[in-house]
Design a protein around this motif. Structure first.
Motif, PDB file in Angstrom:
ATOM      1  N   ILE A 431      -8.796 -28.898  -0.086  1.00 48.31           N
ATOM      2  CA  ILE A 431     -10.193 -29.246   0.173  1.00 48.31           C
ATOM      3  C   ILE A 431     -11.032 -27.980   0.285  1.00 48.31           C
ATOM      4  O   ILE A 431     -12.101 -27.850  -0.309  1.00 48.31           O
ATOM      5  CB  ILE A 431     -10.315 -30.075   1.467  1.00 48.31           C
ATOM      6  N   ASP A 432     -10.520 -27.020   1.061  1.00 45.49           N
ATOM      7  CA  ASP A 432     -11.264 -25.778   1.274  1.00 45.49           C
ATOM      8  C   ASP A 432     -10.280 -24.709   1.724  1.00 45.49           C
ATOM      9  O   ASP A 432      -9.143 -24.999   2.111  1.00 45.49           O
ATOM     10  CB  ASP A 432     -12.358 -25.995   2.322  1.00 45.49           C
ATOM     11  N   TYR A 434     -10.210 -20.495   3.674  1.00 41.48           N
ATOM     12  CA  TYR A 434     -10.948 -19.434   4.356  1.00 41.48           C
ATOM     13  C   TYR A 434     -10.062 -18.191   4.376  1.00 41.48           C
ATOM     14  O   TYR A 434      -8.924 -18.226   4.866  1.00 41.48           O
ATOM     15  CB  TYR A 434     -11.300 -19.840   5.789  1.00 41.48           C
ATOM     16  N   THR A 483     -15.192 -28.673   9.744  1.00 44.25           N
ATOM     17  CA  THR A 483     -15.865 -29.964   9.885  1.00 44.25           C
ATOM     18  C   THR A 483     -14.840 -31.098   9.816  1.00 44.25           C
ATOM     19  O   THR A 483     -13.713 -30.900   9.335  1.00 44.25           O
ATOM     20  CB  THR A 483     -16.898 -30.164   8.775  1.00 44.25           C
ATOM     21  N   LYS A 487     -14.053 -28.966   5.778  1.00 44.60           N
ATOM     22  CA  LYS A 487     -14.752 -27.799   5.247  1.00 44.60           C
ATOM     23  C   LYS A 487     -14.864 -26.713   6.318  1.00 44.60           C
ATOM     24  O   LYS A 487     -15.186 -27.002   7.478  1.00 44.60           O
ATOM     25  CB  LYS A 487     -16.153 -28.188   4.771  1.00 44.60           C
TER      26      LYS A 487
END
Length: 490
Positions: A431-432, A434, A483, A487
């Motif tokens: 999804i994401d 970092y 979130t 995210k």
């Protein structure tokens, strides 16, 4: 003045006196002091020799007292079966009855244990099978039972026992049947006592109504806080009650902590227990909330305590049951990767007791993840010591529209180091991501980035509610927010 005594009478008196002074016959003297010993049959003598050679067991049992291997068992177990090994132990004799446990290995795939009651003459009064481990012969070498590939059924039987301080014998049985890859499991729990005549009789369950049973639990008002356990002042719960399922429970004492009336939705009873030890680790003091409707158990949840396993730990604390039928609870998951890398995730959860008594996860009001290793210098040093150049670690889960896994991926090769956090969905699609640090000089980030998560650890807390705010990963000097949709807030 004196009357003459006839000579005949005088002679008779002399003879009588002489006879009275004679010693009594020897046979009479010996009979007075004789002590005739009772003749004991050889079989009884052998029986007492057998008992004296056994380990004396103490209640509760099983405990640290080991059974002793015996060779001469045919007379006491019967001659119909030959055993590979027999171990035995005895309890103290009471009212002329001696209980003996025989643990018998029949073959590599069949073991059975009997409790046999003998009288003073070594005669068997009754016996009861109290434990068993029975597997198909073809499964004898397998560490785990495997399901058959056709419609033929494969069956496994496990049975184990516990004898408490009150001498009640608990026998638990688990019968598993595998058919074409599916499994059916039937578990039972029965209670027995030894009668004064030496028979083993099943004990019936308590007959009291649920309303009467619930009066054993101190009434508490809402909101109710549960954040401590002191069983010293509590009443124990009878193991013969029909209102608590002990089949999958340990034998440790259970106590009545409290009763909560959740409006018109359900009655909740709080059960407490002390620190107990299980096969998988130490189980902390525990409080379990069970809901009932019309005297029937509906649902349950642990609201205080926790479980410590080999590499994981879950602690439940700060429980508040509120007037709106919510259960507010802090749950802390900890995991140990090795001696250097430990992390924990603290969930503030809110559950709800629905009308009828079912418990659902309403929401997670916060999720905070942290580790002492989360600073760049320590992380680089740690991953340098890993054998593989790519390392994947599952960290925690977020429940939203889809179950989201938050994971860590590290790359290290020579002086090339790279670390990123990932979020993936149920299908393991990213999804994401970092980037925590990027010290790549020769390699390109696109070449070392994770394509998916590896070595995923399953999430067993499937009742936790949806996250209603950002989850937080605490790094040195900063917080990384995620979130509910997975995210990263950058």
């Amino acid at each position: 003045m004196f009357r003459a005594i006839p000579i005949v009478c005088f002679i008779w008196l002399i003879l009588q006196s002489s006879c009275n002074n004679q010693p009594k016959p020897a046979v009479i003297i010996e009979h007075k002091n004789i002590n005739i010993e009772q003749i004991v049959p050889d079989s009884v003598t052998k029986y007492y020799d057998f008992l004296n050679g056994l380990t004396q067991l103490k209640l509760p049992y099983p405990n640290a007292y080991d059974l002793k291997e015996i060779k001469e068992y045919a007379h006491y177990l019967g001659i119909d079966t030959t055993y590979q090994e027999v171990r035995a132990g005895r309890f103290a004799t009471m009212n002329g009855l001696t209980p003996v446990i025989f643990q018998c290995e029949i073959s590599d795939y069949e073991r059975r244990t009997w409790l046999v009651i003998f009288n003073d003459n070594g005669i068997e009064k009754s016996r009861l099978q109290i434990a068993a481990d029975v597997r198909p012969a073809e499964e004898a070498e397998a560490e785990e039972p495997t399901a058959v590939k056709d419609t033929t059924s494969t069956q496994f039987t496990s049975e184990w026992y516990y004898i408490g301080l009150d001498s009640v014998i608990e026998v638990r049985a688990r019968h598993s049947t595998y058919v074409a890859g599916s499994q059916k499991v039937n578990t039972t729990l029965r209670f027995y006592r030894i009668t004064s005549k030496g028979t083993i009789k099943e004990v019936s369950r308590d007959k009291e109504t649920f309303e009467k049973y619930a009066t054993h639990f101190p009434a508490r008002q809402l909101p109710a806080t549960v954040d401590t356990v002191n069983t010293v002042v509590l009443k124990p719960v009878s193991r013969l009650t029909p209102y608590y399922d002990f089949r999958e429970e340990s034998q440790d004492p259970l106590y009545a902590l409290g009763k909560l009336e959740i409006g018109n939705r359900a009655t909740a009873l709080l059960y407490a227990r002390d620190t107990i030890y299980l096969d998988e680790g130490l189980n902390y003091p525990e409080v379990k909330l069970i809901t009932y409707k019309k005297g029937k158990e509906v649902d349950k949840i642990v609201v205080y305590g926790g479980t410590l396993g080999e590499h994981t730990e879950t602690i439940y604390r700060k429980c508040v049951v509120d007037k709106d039928a919510s259960i507010n609870l802090q749950e802390e998951d900890s995991r140990v990767i090795d001696s250097s890398f430990r992390f924990k995730t603290v969930y503030n959860m809110q559950y709800e007791i629905l009308p009828g008594g079912k418990i659902i996860g309403r929401q997670a009001t916060s999720i905070v993840h942290s580790s002492k290793l989360y600073n760049e210098k320590a992380l680089i040093k740690y991953f340098k010591g890993q054998k593989s150049s790519h390392t994947y670690i599952s960290l925690f889960n977020i429940r939203a529209k889809d179950n989201i896994l938050v994971g860590l991926h590290a790359y290290h090769k020579g002086e090339e180091t790279y670390l990123e956090f990932l979020t993936v969905n149920r299908d393991n699609k990213i999804i994401d991501r970092y980037t925590v640090y990027d010290h790549l000089k020769k390699q390109k980030a696109a070449d070392v980035k994770a394509k998916k998560m590896e070595d995923i650890v399953d999430d067993y807390h499937d009742r936790r509610g949806r996250l209603t705010c950002d989850a937080i990963i605490r790094l040195t000097g900063r917080e990384l927010h995620i979130t509910p949709g997975g995210k990263f807030v950058k």
